[in-house]
Design an enzyme around this catalytic site. Structure first.
Site, PDB file in Angstrom:
ATOM      1  CE  LYS A   1      -4.800  -9.199   9.164  1.00 33.51           C
ATOM      2  NZ  LYS A   1      -5.619  -8.410   8.218  1.00 33.51           N
TER       3      LYS A   1
ATOM      4  N   GLY B   1      -0.099  -5.848   8.391  1.00 26.78           N
ATOM      5  CA  GLY B   1      -0.994  -5.296   7.589  1.00 26.78           C
ATOM      6  C   GLY B   1      -1.572  -4.360   7.943  1.00 26.78           C
ATOM      7  CB  ALA B   2      -4.002  -1.953   6.361  1.00 28.34           C
ATOM      8  CB  SER B   3      -6.301  -4.456   9.893  1.00 30.63           C
ATOM      9  OG  SER B   3      -6.304  -5.672   9.102  1.00 30.63           O
ATOM     10  N   GLY B   4      -3.407  -4.568  11.676  1.00 34.10           N
ATOM     11  CA  GLY B   4      -2.784  -5.410  12.811  1.00 34.10           C
ATOM     12  C   GLY B   4      -1.997  -6.216  12.755  1.00 34.10           C
TER      13      GLY B   4
ATOM     14  CB  VAL C   1      -0.739 -11.538  11.128  1.00 38.77           C
ATOM     15  CG1 VAL C   1      -0.351 -13.173  10.408  1.00 38.77           C
ATOM     16  CG2 VAL C   1      -1.546 -10.943  10.129  1.00 38.77           C
TER      17      VAL C   1
ATOM     18  CG  ASP D   1      -7.780  -6.210  -2.982  1.00 35.05           C
ATOM     19  OD1 ASP D   1      -7.276  -6.118  -3.367  1.00 35.05           O
ATOM     20  OD2 ASP D   1      -7.788  -6.130  -1.214  1.00 35.05           O
TER      21      ASP D   1
ATOM     22  N   GLY E   1       4.113 -10.181   9.993  1.00 35.93           N
ATOM     23  CA  GLY E   1       4.043  -9.349   9.140  1.00 35.93           C
ATOM     24  C   GLY E   1       2.639  -8.876   9.553  1.00 35.93           C
TER      25      GLY E   1
HETATM   26  N1  LIG Z   1      -3.266 -17.037   7.965  1.00 34.15           N
HETATM   27  C1  LIG Z   1      -1.883 -16.555   7.503  1.00 34.15           C
HETATM   28  N2  LIG Z   1      -1.278 -17.669   7.453  1.00 34.15           N
HETATM   29  C2  LIG Z   1       0.110 -17.488   6.784  1.00 34.15           C
HETATM   30  N3  LIG Z   1       0.299 -15.972   6.954  1.00 34.15           N
HETATM   31  C3  LIG Z   1      -0.913 -15.307   7.209  1.00 34.15           C
HETATM   32  C4  LIG Z   1      -1.941 -15.245   7.696  1.00 34.15           C
HETATM   33  N4  LIG Z   1      -2.671 -13.991   7.398  1.00 34.15           N
HETATM   34  C5  LIG Z   1      -2.032 -13.118   6.997  1.00 34.15           C
HETATM   35  N5  LIG Z   1      -0.516 -13.842   6.547  1.00 34.15           N
HETATM   36  C6  LIG Z   1       0.263 -12.906   6.918  1.00 34.15           C
HETATM   37  O1  LIG Z   1       0.714 -12.546   7.534  1.00 34.15           O
HETATM   38  C7  LIG Z   1       1.470 -10.696   7.136  1.00 34.15           C
HETATM   39  C8  LIG Z   1      -0.071 -10.157   7.568  1.00 34.15           C
HETATM   40  O2  LIG Z   1      -1.152 -10.198   6.623  1.00 34.15           O
HETATM   41  P1  LIG Z   1      -1.815  -9.277   6.644  1.00 34.15           P
HETATM   42  O3  LIG Z   1      -3.338  -9.604   5.787  1.00 34.15           O
HETATM   43  O4  LIG Z   1      -2.278  -8.721   7.983  1.00 34.15           O
HETATM   44  O5  LIG Z   1      -2.072  -8.239   5.792  1.00 34.15           O
HETATM   45  P2  LIG Z   1      -1.864  -7.944   4.697  1.00 34.15           P
HETATM   46  O6  LIG Z   1      -2.080  -8.462   3.159  1.00 34.15           O
HETATM   47  O7  LIG Z   1      -0.001  -7.401   4.185  1.00 34.15           O
HETATM   48  O8  LIG Z   1      -1.902  -5.856   4.477  1.00 34.15           O
HETATM   49  P3  LIG Z   1      -3.330  -5.742   4.562  1.00 34.15           P
HETATM   50  O9  LIG Z   1      -3.588  -5.620   6.153  1.00 34.15           O
HETATM   51  O10 LIG Z   1      -3.819  -4.143   3.767  1.00 34.15           O
HETATM   52  O11 LIG Z   1      -4.181  -6.819   3.337  1.00 34.15           O
HETATM   53  C9  LIG Z   1       0.846 -11.529   5.315  1.00 34.15           C
HETATM   54  O12 LIG Z   1       2.530 -11.671   5.023  1.00 34.15           O
HETATM   55  C10 LIG Z   1       0.939 -12.239   4.914  1.00 34.15           C
HETATM   56  O13 LIG Z   1       0.903 -13.277   4.163  1.00 34.15           O
END
Ligand SMILES: Nc1ncnc2c1ncn2[C@@H]1O[C@H](COP(=O)(O)OP(=O)(O)OP(=O)(O)O)[C@@H](O)[C@H]1O
Length: 498
Positions: A252, A232-235, A237, A342, A230
Site C-alpha cells: 500500500k 482505497g481511501a488511503s492509498g 495497493v 468493520d 486497486g
Molecule cells: N494484501 C492484499 N492482497 C491482495 N489484495 C489486496 C490486499 N490489500 C488490499 N487489496 C486489494 O487492493 C484494493 C485496494 O485496497 P484498500 O484496502 O486500499 O482499499 P479498499 O479496501 O477498497 O478501501 P479502504 O481504503 O476504504 O479500505 C482492494 O481491491 C483490495 O481488495
C-alpha cells in the site's frame, strides 16, 4: 430485503453479475462524540411525522422515511437521521488519510450547517420532550464546549507549543470518549498512550517516529511494481516482487503529503506490527521514501470475499468454512482487546488455495475486558443495532457483522443494500434482526448460528469464542473447495493477479 432472483445457496450454481453499488455501500460513518442535545421533538398527531428537528434533518427524514415509519419508530428515525447528518463520505481519492482510528471526514456544507445548529443551540431546549438526541452519559455539554472530532483534529500541522498544548487537551477529550478505557487498566495501555501522545506531534516529529519504525531500505530499489490492485481511501495497493527473496507481496503506497492525520498512521503501523495470525492479512514491513510510506503486506491472490459472494453461489459447507476462519481472526483480535468494527466481505481476502484472511484494521478499537465504546464507525449495512442507536458497544459488534456477512454469502449482499444508507440505518434501528430470505431452506444448524450472531440483545448474542464451538462449523468444507469459486469469480470479473 434484497429480493434478488437466481442467487443464494439454493439458486443456480453460478449467477450473473449482480450490480452492487459498492460506492454507495462504502459510505463509512463516524460521528462526533459527547454531543447531547435536547430538541423539542414531537409527532404531528394528524400526519404522524416528526416535528421540531432542524430543517435539514426534517428534509432528509421526510424524503426517505415515510410518515408511517416515523410514526411507528420515531426514535429509530431520529437516530438514523442524526447519524446520517454526520455521515463521513470517505472519498476514494488520494487526499484521504491512511485508515484512521477516527475516520477522516470531509465536511460538507450540510454538515457545517448542522454543526452550527448544534453548537449554537439553535435547536431550543425542550421542556417536555422525551426524545433526546444523543445518549452521552456525560452532563449536557453546551455551545462551544461540545468537542467534535472536526474541531479537535487539527488539519494543519501544529508548529508551536501553545497550539500543541491545546491540541493535546482536545485530543485527550476525544480519545477519552473514543476509548472509554479506565485509567487503571493495564491490559493494553501502551497503544492508548501512544494514540494520545502521537496526537501532540508535529509533522516533522511524526516523520522522525515513522523513520524509527520503518525499514531503512529504499523501497523503490528493493521492490519491483508488478500490477495495481486497486486504490482505497488511503492509498494505492499494488503487487510487487521483493528482490530480497523474490516473493510477491501487496504494497500500500500512501502519499503522506495528502494525509491530514499522520499521527494515526503511527498508530496503525503499531497495531499492524503487533498482530500476527494465520487469519489476518499480516503486515510484513514498512518503508519510508521521501513523502511516501510503503506498507508491505501478505499478498492474497484470490481477491476479496465480495467478489465471490456477488458472483457465485456458496454451499453451506463453504460458508461454514469462511465463517470458521473469520471467527478465528475475530476471536484472536478480541483476545488482544481489539474490536475490528468493520467486518464485511470486502475486508475478507482470499488466497487461491482457499486461505481466508481478515484485513483493514483502520477502524480497530482497543478496549480492555468488557469496556464499551460509543463512537459510530463502520459501514452502515453491517452495523449492529447498538452501534446505530448509539448505545455503548463492545466486541460483539463484530459478531453481528459476521452474521450480516453470512447473509452476504447466502444472498450476495447484506440486508437493506438497495436502500440508501439513511434508510438502512433507520431499518437496522427499527427492525433489529433482519429478515433472512429463504430462511426455511437453511439447515437448522445454520439457522441457529445466524440466530446467535444476530441477537439484538447483546447479552444473548454469542461471543466469537462461543461461536467457534458452534455445531454449524462442523459442516465446514475444506478450504480448497473455495478455489473453484474464486476462479469462477475472477473469470467473470476479468481479474488476474499474475
Ligand atoms: N494484501 C492484499 N492482497 C491482495 N489484495 C489486496 C490486499 N490489500 C488490499 N487489496 C486489494 O487492493 C484494493 C485496494 O485496497 P484498500 O484496502 O486500499 O482499499 P479498499 O479496501 O477498497 O478501501 P479502504 O481504503 O476504504 O479500505 C482492494 O481491491 C483490495 O481488495
Amino acid at each position: 430485503m434484497s429480493g434478488r432472483s437466481g442467487r443464494g445457496v439454493f439458486g443456480k450454481l453460478f449467477s450473473k453479475k449482480h450490480n452492487r453499488d459498492r460506492e454507495e455501500r462504502a459510505t463509512d460513518i463516524g460521528m462526533p462524540t459527547n454531543v447531547k442535545q435536547h430538541l423539542h421533538v414531537s409527532k404531528n398527531s394528524e400526519t404522524g411525522m416528526l416535528e421540531g428537528l432542524p430543517p435539514t434533518w426534517l428534509r432528509l427524514l421526510n424524503t426517505q422515511i415515510t410518515p408511517a415509519e416515523q410514526n411507528e419508530y420515531p426514535d429509530a428515525a431520529i437516530q438514523a437521521v442524526k447519524f446520517h447528518m454526520y455521515t463521513i463520505k470517505k472519498e476514494k481519492a488520494q487526499d484521504e488519510p491512511f485508515k484512521p482510528f477516527v475516520t477522516q471526514e470531509v465536511i460538507t456544507e450540510e454538515d457545517k450547517e448542522i454543526e452550527k445548529l448544534l453548537d449554537h443551540k439553535n435547536a431550543h431546549q425542550s421542556q417536555d420532550s422525551d426524545l433526546s438526541i444523543g445518549q452521552s452519559s456525560e452532563e449536557e455539554i453546551t455551545g462551544n464546549d461540545v468537542p467534535s472530532e472536526r474541531q479537535t483534529m487539527p488539519a494543519t500541522p501544529i508548529k508551536n507549543s501553545i497550539k500543541k498544548k491545546e491540541a493535546m487537551m482536545d485530543m485527550t477529550a476525544v480519545m477519552q470518549d473514543l476509548t472509554l478505557i479506565g485509567e487503571d487498566n493495564d491490559e493494553s495501555p501502551m497503544l492508548r498512550k501512544k494514540e494520545m501522545s502521537y496526537s501532540t506531534l508535529s509533522d516533522e516529529e511524526i516523520y522522525e517516529e515513522l523513520k524509527k519504525i520503518c525499514n531503512p531500505d529504499d523501497p523503490y530499489v528493493r521492490f519491483e511494481r508488478i500490477k495495481k490492485l486497486g486504490a482505497g481511501a488511503s492509498g494505492v495497493v499494488f503487487i510487487a516482487i521483493d528482490s530480497k527473496d523474490n516473493s510477491r507481496v501487496a504494497i500500500k503506497d500512501i502519499d503522506l503529503t495528502k494525509q491530514s492525520k499522520k499521527e494515526l498512521i503511527l498508530n496503525e503501523i503499531n497495531v499492524l506490527k503487533g498482530f500476527h495470525h494465520k487469519n489476518l492479512v499480516n503486515f510484513l514491513d514498512a518503508f519510508l521514501s521521501y513523502d511516501h510510506l510503503w506498507v508491505a503486506m501478505e499478498l492474497l491472490d484470490g481477491g476479496s470475499l465480495t467478489d465471490v459472494v456477488t458472483e457465485v453461489v456458496m454451499k453451506e459447507g463453504q460458508i461454514a468454512a469462511v465463517c470458521h476462519e473469520t471467527l478465528q481472526a475475530i476471536a484472536f483480535l478480541h483476545s488482544k482487546g481489539t474490536i475490528h468494527r468493520d467486518i464485511k466481505s470486502d475486508n475478507v481476502l482470499l488466497g487461491m488455495d482457499g486461505t481466508v484472511k481478515v484485513t483493514d484494521f483502520g477502524f480497530c478499537a482497543n478496549i480492555v475486558g468488557d469496556e464499551k465504546r460509543q463512537t459510530m464507525v463502520g459501514t452502515p449495512y453491517w452495523m449492529a443495532p447498538e452501534v446505530v442507536t448509539r448505545k455503548q458497544y463492545g466486541k460483539k459488534v463484530d459478531v453481528w457483522s459476521l452474521g450480516i456477512m453470512a447473509i452476504e454469502m447466502i444472498e450476495g449482499e447484506p440486508p437493506y443494500m438497495k436502500e440508501t444508507p439513511l434508510r438502512a440505518l433507520y431499518l437496522i434501528a427499527a427492525m433489529g434482526r433482519p429478515k433472512i430470505p429463504r430462511w426455511e431452506k437453511l439447515s437448522p444448524q445454520f439457522q441457529d448460528f445466524l440466530d446467535k450472531c444476530l441477537q439484538v440483545d447483546v447479552d444473548l448474542r454469542a461471543s466469537a469464542e462461543e461461536l467457534l464451538k458452534h455445531p454449524f462449523l462442523d459442516c465446514a468444507m475444506e478450504l480448497r473447495t473455495l478455489t473453484p469459486l474464486i476462479k469462477a469469480a475472477q473469470k467473470i470479473l476479468h481479474k488476474s493477479y499474475d
